[in-house]
Design a protein around this motif. Sequence first.
Motif: not given
Ligand code: MN
Length: 237
Positions: A11, A53, A57-58, A150, A200
């Motif tokens: 990711h 952010h 998923d971060h 992202d 990602h």
């Molecule tokens: Mn993301």
Amino acid sequence: MAHNRFTWCGHSTFRIETGEDKVIYIDPYLSANPACPSELQKVERCDIIALTHGHADHLGDTIEIYNEHRPKIVAIFDLCWVLGKHGVAPEDCVGMNIGGTVDVGGVKFMQTPATHSGSMDDGGEQVYGGDPTGYVIELEDGFRFYHSGDTWVMADMEFIAKLFKPEVAMLPIGGHFTMDPVAAALAAKMTGVKRVVPMHYGTFPVLTGEPEHLAKELEGTGIEVLAVEVGQEFTLP
Ligand code: MN
Ligand code: NI
């Protein structure tokens, strides 16, 4: 000086062991990350976490890592404020904003904009967690790289090239929530980098972009696609 050792944990998550022996995690999405092998999910050391952010998923394991290792956390001001409600001490969260540079123990973080959204899961509720960001990070030896977070491709990438001159960029290519390989190729050209590390993508079925497509888009530009395997250590510069 020793090289900086990078590991892609899948990711947008990178672990960096700098030439001066600092361990930095960018977006430490580890235990819930379907792309992250179990041996990389355990954090043995961590001096600094940089967050682009607040999306799950971060943000990932930030709170757990903080509780165990007490790293400094670099994030946009508003995200620090939410993290404070989860036990992160104000002196440990370096709340900054887009355009600013902070120096954390000799590592410089230049916060960049990102065209995306920014909320954080706060007990099942999505609360405002500041605007989404990216970073140009300068390690102790002067090596500079750009982790875009992202984002969609944006005109600001030309300012990033002019002002910060990163040598390498980590760019999302998965599509759906971010740029796809076609847009990422344009982003790579705009940021003026020599090498791109795609990220990602592949984590979930909707993130369909592939490094081969990015490489094809960049053919003849002289920009190299460094498609690293998850868990494979690579050194930069
Ligand atoms: Mn993301
Ligand atoms: Ni996101």
